[in-house]
Design an enzyme around this catalytic site. Structure first.
Site, PDB file in Angstrom:
ATOM      1  N   ASP A 450      36.109  26.818  33.338  1.00 32.32           N
ATOM      2  CA  ASP A 450      36.895  26.991  32.578  1.00 32.32           C
ATOM      3  C   ASP A 450      38.935  26.770  32.474  1.00 32.32           C
ATOM      4  O   ASP A 450      38.611  26.358  33.656  1.00 32.32           O
ATOM      5  CB  ASP A 450      36.365  28.857  32.816  1.00 32.32           C
ATOM      6  CG  ASP A 450      36.739  29.532  31.055  1.00 32.32           C
ATOM      7  OD1 ASP A 450      37.000  28.754  30.564  1.00 32.32           O
ATOM      8  OD2 ASP A 450      35.851  29.990  31.311  1.00 32.32           O
ATOM      9  N   ASP A 516      32.344  30.534  22.123  1.00 33.63           N
ATOM     10  CA  ASP A 516      31.936  31.800  22.588  1.00 33.63           C
ATOM     11  C   ASP A 516      31.324  32.453  21.962  1.00 33.63           C
ATOM     12  O   ASP A 516      29.584  33.264  22.229  1.00 33.63           O
ATOM     13  CB  ASP A 516      33.216  32.838  23.451  1.00 33.63           C
ATOM     14  CG  ASP A 516      33.498  32.175  24.929  1.00 33.63           C
ATOM     15  OD1 ASP A 516      33.048  31.462  25.349  1.00 33.63           O
ATOM     16  OD2 ASP A 516      34.597  32.336  25.341  1.00 33.63           O
TER      17      ASP A 516
HETATM   18  C1  DGJ Z   1      35.542  31.915  28.829  1.00 35.40           C
HETATM   19  C2  DGJ Z   1      34.418  31.526  28.713  1.00 35.40           C
HETATM   20  O1  DGJ Z   1      34.894  30.406  27.116  1.00 35.40           O
HETATM   21  C3  DGJ Z   1      33.572  32.351  28.315  1.00 35.40           C
HETATM   22  O2  DGJ Z   1      32.281  32.072  28.572  1.00 35.40           O
HETATM   23  C4  DGJ Z   1      32.909  32.561  30.002  1.00 35.40           C
HETATM   24  O3  DGJ Z   1      32.866  32.326  31.217  1.00 35.40           O
HETATM   25  C5  DGJ Z   1      34.606  33.996  30.315  1.00 35.40           C
HETATM   26  N1  DGJ Z   1      35.501  32.897  29.417  1.00 35.40           N
HETATM   27  C6  DGJ Z   1      34.953  34.293  31.650  1.00 35.40           C
HETATM   28  O4  DGJ Z   1      35.429  34.881  31.762  1.00 35.40           O
END
Ligand code: DGJ
Length: 711
Positions: A450, A516
């Site tokens: 991430d 997301d």
């Molecule tokens: C941002 C990501 O896009 C999510 O899918 C998830 O992994 C969160 N971070 C976790 O903090």
């Protein structure tokens, strides 16, 4: 390098021709980037060169046309030059003369390499052009400094467009709504998209497309550019009053970020150029290129259960064990523990950088969970955010100097976090060692990598110089070192969703997380536009909760599942609390995906050009023997019933049976057109031209249609 010193060379692959002029020792100039021109003799190539040379009147500005792939102010190019920089006020307008030409047409790709120098500026330039087997064009340049220190401000490449390119399309977006198209006429001037946040960003253009007026997915000639780089960058479309149009791009270098010492060189990322009749053809060039890579994932993409939307930060070993067991029952093949597992990480305020398992939550470590996951027949994945740090962490307390600082302190927190400067060898080593140790100890097969903060204040603590370029290279290096140390390790590129999707990061990763947002009404288009670059098997696509966690919209399971069936499938739901009926339905979708993925992950992606309220898109097998389409209704138009379904991409000569693929729910009676009552077999040509009546679906519903060749 061979040196046949040709005047004009012809690169031809997969229906694309690129004709390049090399006359007068000038830098390579593309005379034609378009449809295949067939076999051309040397005399015919010379004739093309003559035929495409403009009238030189009394104005020098016509001289540079067609413009070289590195345009130069010193030959009267009044657009943005390819090289900008200075050696203490000198060598700011270089003029290169070619010294050697290498052309190799014998491999999968046709490769042209031109070396050039400018003795007065004490600079040397190498330009590489590759026409890949898929017809995808790519270009890069290397600038070598032969004099005293040279401050390079920009080295950008330009791909010339024909004068039919009248409209521009690129993408923008924001968190949980990435890759929203924007479109407008191609004006005189420059349409410039800059990414200054240390990654392409959630608002990234991704692919900047120029095309004939009214182009769509299935028609209208289009040319697109993409930069294979995950740091700061610029992508632009430029049209000069003298008639030249180019797509250009390069890394966006910050002040004094690249000062070349004597003998030092800077090489650009690849600027990719894709083209075709319609956006589907353009995307197909990229997809085919990616699929031909030796490292392209070829094993069946394992169905994932990811813990994020199931538990967020609420980690509890028993609950996660139960979730793993339910995941295996569902048919999942990979279990991924998302954020929340490391030292003190109970929410997003603390602990980034402290990559050790939290003994309070996991007194026996993650081993029992990882082992159980494997016992259940799944592989084990773990979330990291290696380039980030919370000020509230052991790491930042021990090494505050490792936090990027633009000269005014570490800058405002974003999601309560800051950026760890991997330009410090100690920081780089520490993070790499911690991750690598865990990968080895836990047998991690997959990292969700991430990246949630922009690099807006990326000053290196000892000298204050900007460190975005080095940070990007170090992130790549860390991925590379991890994969070398742990063969088979897969990595997903996630950056708050789709903030780091590019062909640079893809050299080190196996999957991207487009967003997301799992709400199918929006997800359908996020995937569609991410697909300009990424084939389905590289896009993570997860079935989320009934009520979307990002939009609060409620969607049925069939609509959610049918929308994400296409990619590298996953599930984001607390299966320990899912009722038995829903669980059985989810399982049916997972089973359906597993049966379909050989088709979905090798076939050609196609989109019909429909009215804005509808979507008709699908995947057609490489040999056109079968296809799957999704027809979706996203809004209620005034005119009803929906227009006929005209299926793109089929073989016109074959006959196909058309069937509804009802995994858990069929189109209700009353919405079914008469053809759905009996066997329907039609030639591909009729299916594309005449079309068939669409089911009268309610809004936010879709139907899957399976077409198979009946011989
Ligand atoms: C941002 C990501 O896009 C999510 O899918 C998830 O992994 C969160 N971070 C976790 O903090």
């Amino acid at each position: 390098m061979t040196d046949p010193t040709p005047d004009v060379v012809h690169l031809r692959r997969a229906g694309t021709s690129v004709v390049v002029s090399l006359t007068d020792a000038r830098l390579p100039r593309i005379l034609h980037w378009g449809n295949d021109l067939g076999d051309l003799s040397g005399a015919e190539l010379a004739a093309i060169q003559r035929a495409t040379s403009p009238t030189i009147g009394d104005s020098a500005v016509t001289y540079p046309q067609p413009v070289p792939v590195v345009p130069q102010l010193a030959e009267s190019w009044l657009g943005r030059p390819g090289v900008t920089g200075s050696r203490e006020g000198r060598a700011w307008a270089p003029l290169f003369a070619a010294t050697a030409i290498g052309f190799d047409d014998t491999g999968d790709a046709a490769v042209l390499e031109v070396d050039a120098t400018d003795a007065a500026s004490e600079l040397a330039l190498t330009v590489e052009l590759r026409l890949e087997a898929s017809g995808l064009l790519r270009a890069r340049a290397t600038l070598r400094n032969d004099g005293g220190p040279y401050r390079l401000d920009a080295l950008e490449l330009a791909l010339p467009l024909p004068d039919r390119a009248e409209e521009l399309l690129d993408l923008t977006g924001r968190w949980a709504l990435e890759r929203v198209p924007q479109r407008h006429p191609f004006p005189v001037g420059a349409w410039v998209r800059e990414s200054r946040g240390g990654k392409p960003g959630l608002e990234a253009p991704t692919m900047l497309v120029a095309g004939e007026t009214g182009f769509g997915f299935r028609g209208g000639d289009v040319w697109g550019a993409h930069l294979g780089w995950s740091g700061n960058q610029v992508l632009a479309a430029e049209r000069t009053p003298a008639g030249t149009r180019v797509l250009r791009g390069g890394e966006l270098l910050l002040a004094d970020e690249t000062v070349l010492g004597t003998g030092e060189a800077y090489r650009t990322p690849w600027l990719y150029g894709a083209r075709g009749a319609g956006l589907d053809a353009l995307a197909a060039q990229v997809h085919r290129h990616l699929r031909a890579r030796p490292g392209h994932p070829r094993t069946a993409r394992p169905v994932i259960v990811n813990t994020w939307e199931a538990v967020y930060f609420d980690h509890d070993p028993d609950r996660l064990l139960r979730l793993a067991e339910r995941s295996a029952e569902l048919g999942a093949e990979r279990f991924v523990v998302d954020d929340g597992w490391f030292l003190g990480r109970r929410d997003d305020h603390t602990s980034l950088g402290d990559w050790t398992v939290d003994p309070e939550v996991w007194p026996e470590g993650l081993e029992p969970l990882a082992d159980r996951v494997r016992e259940l027949g799944m592989d084990f994945g773990l979330w990291f955010e290696p380039e980030m740090v919370n000020l509230d962490s052991e790491l930042a307390r021990a090494h505050p100097e490792w936090v990027f600082d633009g000269g005014h302190g570490p800058g405002p927190a974003s999601r309560h976090q800051h950026v760890l400067d991997l330009g410090h060898d100690g920081a780089y080593r520490l993070v790499l060692d911690r991750i690598s140790t865990l990968v080895g100890r836990l047998g991690i097969a997959y990292i969700k990598w991430d990246h949630n903060r922009y690099l807006t204040d990326a000053g290196h603590s000892t000298d204050g110089r900007p460190g975005v370029h080095r940070q990007t290279e170090r992130a790549y290096r860390m991925m590379r070192e991890l994969r070398e140390a742990h063969p088979g390790l897969e990595i997903e590129s996630c950056a708050s969703g789709g903030g780091r999707i590019d062909l640079g990061v893809l050299e080190h990763t196996d999957r991207v997380w487009p967003s997301d947002c799992n709400d199918p009404s929006e997800r359908i288009d996020i995937q569609r536009w991410t697909g300009l670059l990424m084939p389905p098997e590289l896009q993570g696509t997860h079935i989320g909760a009934e009520t979307s966690h990002t939009t609060r919209r409620v969607a049925t399971l069939p609509f959610r599942a049918a929308t994400v069936l296409w990619g590298h499938l996953g599930v984001e739901a607390d299966l320990t609390r899912t009722d038995e009926r829903t669980f059985a339905e989810l399982k049916a979708w997972v089973d359906a995906h597993r049966g379909l993925r050989p088709l979905l992950h090798t076939g050609d992606v196609v989109h019909a050009d429909t009215a804005p309220e509808f979507r008709l898109e699908g995947v057609v097998a490489a040999d056109a023997s079968e296809a799957l389409y999704q027809f979706a209704v996203l809004a209620r138009p005034a005119v009803w019933p929906p227009p006929r379904l005209r299926f793109p991409g089929l073989d016109p000569e074959r006959r196909y049976r058309v069937e509804e693929l009802a995994v858990t729910e069929a189109v209700p009676a009353g919405q079914r057109p008469p053809w759905m009552a009996a066997d329907l077999v039609l030639p591909g040509r009729a299916l594309a031209e005449t079309g068939i009546e669409a089911p009268s679906l309610d809004v936010d519903r879709s139907v899957l249609l399976r077409l198979s060749d009946v011989g």
